[in-house]
Design an enzyme around this catalytic site. Structure first.
Site, mmCIF file in Angstrom:
data_model
loop_
_atom_site.group_PDB
_atom_site.id
_atom_site.type_symbol
_atom_site.label_atom_id
_atom_site.label_comp_id
_atom_site.label_asym_id
_atom_site.label_seq_id
_atom_site.Cartn_x
_atom_site.Cartn_y
_atom_site.Cartn_z
ATOM 1 N N ARG A 1 90.011 32.308 63.378
ATOM 2 C CA ARG A 1 91.675 32.940 63.424
ATOM 3 C C ARG A 1 91.964 33.379 64.788
ATOM 4 O O ARG A 1 93.017 33.100 65.491
ATOM 5 C CB ARG A 1 91.876 33.901 62.390
ATOM 6 C CG ARG A 1 93.356 34.506 62.689
ATOM 7 C CD ARG A 1 93.696 35.203 61.206
ATOM 8 N NE ARG A 1 92.672 36.506 61.137
ATOM 9 C CZ ARG A 1 93.255 37.683 61.432
ATOM 10 N NH1 ARG A 1 94.438 37.823 61.771
ATOM 11 N NH2 ARG A 1 92.421 38.674 61.137
ATOM 12 N N LYS B 1 89.261 44.663 48.222
ATOM 13 C CA LYS B 1 88.158 43.983 47.685
ATOM 14 C C LYS B 1 88.279 43.844 46.161
ATOM 15 O O LYS B 1 87.864 42.753 45.645
ATOM 16 C CB LYS B 1 86.582 44.614 48.009
ATOM 17 C CG LYS B 1 86.228 44.372 49.428
ATOM 18 C CD LYS B 1 85.842 42.753 49.709
ATOM 19 C CE LYS B 1 85.313 42.715 50.952
ATOM 20 N NZ LYS B 1 85.182 41.325 51.220
#
Length: 400
Positions: free
Chosen positions: A33, A142
């Protein structure tokens, strides 16, 4: 396992995974990215594809021809809702692309932080411990990501394995870097003696578990906690890192939780006196002192207040602005009120609340790796002494 796609390849774990896979002769594709973070990958014979886990087209372009996906990407550049969105929706996009392209295995890197950073002592420490949202961007992100990964296995039959590493340390790692920097700046202290449990895992042991999860049939649909064979105390973990920076820093000073809280209160008072007491010119002079500036900028909002003060001076009418400039000149020449409050040593030796939380995480529990042993055949081969020897060599090499 012939061709592996790594998301999060420019990070600590992904970068080491790429190195190990290349050493084993596996073809590797890395989704990148930010190219500024790809220097560690650039020396490896890997295929790098520009993209983002939130961009389905780039994901499919990178994933084409891969039989295994190692998904470890996490966006640490944003916080709050944006962070959780990147974790959850990014995982959804990875799983959907893997489903459509028919990959043979997805290894999803979750975290023991799904149980919170301070799980209560005396309860189960295996994978059956309840997930716990605590309002922490990383932990809650998460949880969201793991639930999505598990849903793709349960509802679509996607062959997913979920790993929950504890605190991952080693060369280039967040924990090792953060502890070493705090030690170098002489801010590292042992809260309440740091006698609690440090559930840590050396990065190469984690990589071993990821490679096993990619090929073991028994790993499909499984959730496994990954840690080293034996935990250490937080004191040992922190002092071994500090000794790598400078052996004279050990033993580290001890502070109680209350003393840390009081010290932060004094620092905030010092910051307010510096910014508001005497004159704006005095505040600016104090901000030019590196030791004071370091402490002040650790207080939320202080940087904004300083910039606002400068902008306010520039926007004052001629008369008031002239008076402020005269006060500023006086402050620069040594006039003005005394700063008072915390001295340089107090500012310099203060851990931030985030660091204090990070350097005591999971201190009341010991996580079991029995399921990882049974399901993956996981057997961590690098003990703490060897892991720290490698980490210390990197700390010295890096110049931290």
């Amino acid at each position: 396992m012939k061709h592996v796609l790594i998301t999060g390849a420019t990070g600590f774990i992904g970068g080491r995974l790429a190195e190990v896979l290349v050493e084993r002769g596996v073809e590797v594709t890395c989704l990148v990215r930010r190219w500024g973070g790809a220097s560690r990958l650039a020396r490896l014979p890997v295929r790098m594809v520009s993209g983002d886990v939130l961009d389905a087209a780039s994901l499919k372009r990178a994933m084409g021809g891969c039989d295994v996906v190692m998904h470890g990407a996490v966006d640490s550049s944003v916080q709050g809702r944006a962070h959780k969105h990147a974790s959850g929706e990014g995982t959804r996009q990875v799983m959907q692309a893997a489903l459509e392209l028919g990959v043979s295995r997805v290894v999803h890197l979750s975290s023991a932080a799904v149980h919170g950073l301070s799980p209560a002592a005396g309860t189960s420490t295996d994978e059956g411990r309840p997930l716990r949202r605590i309002g922490h961007d990383y932990c809650d992100g998460k949880i969201a990501a793991e639930r999505i990964a598990n849903a793709y296995y349960a509802q679509h039959g996607l062959p997913v394995s979920v790993l929950r590493p504890t605190l991952v340390y080693g060369p280039f790692g967040y924990y090792s870097s953060a502890v070493a920097r705090a030690a170098r700046e002489q801010r590292l202290v042992l809260r309440d003696g740091a006698t609690g449990i440090c559930n840590c895992v050396y990065v190469d042991n984690l990589i071993q578990s990821m490679l096993l999860a990619a090929v073991r049939e028994s790993a499909v649909g499984a959730i496994c906690t990954i840690s080293d064979a034996q935990p250490v105390t937080w004191r040992e973990f922190l002092e071994r890192h500090a000794a790598a920076v400078d052996p004279t820093l050990v033993p580290l000073p001890v502070m109680s939780r209350g003393a840390l809280r009081e010290a932060r209160g004094r620092l905030r008072g010092h910051a307010l006196r510096t910014l508001l007491g005497g004159s704006v010119g005095h505040a600016i002079r104090q901000l030019r002192d590196p030791a004071v500036k370091h402490g002040l900028l650790a207080v939320p909002g202080v940087e904004w207040m300083a910039n606002t003060a400068k902008a306010t001076i520039a926007g004052l009418p001629a008369g008031p602005q002239a008076r402020v400039k005269r006060a500023l000149a006086k402050a620069k020449s040594g006039g003005g009120t005394s700063s008072g409050g915390a001295g340089r040593e107090g500012v310099r030796r203060l851990l931030s609340p985030v660091e204090e939380t990070s350097f005591t995480a999971f201190e009341h529990v010991r996580f079991s790796i029995d399921r990882a042993r049974a399901v993956l055949g996981y057997d961590p081969t690098i003990d703490f002494d060897e892991g720290m020897a490698r980490t210390a060599a990197w700390i010295r090499w890096s110049g931290i």
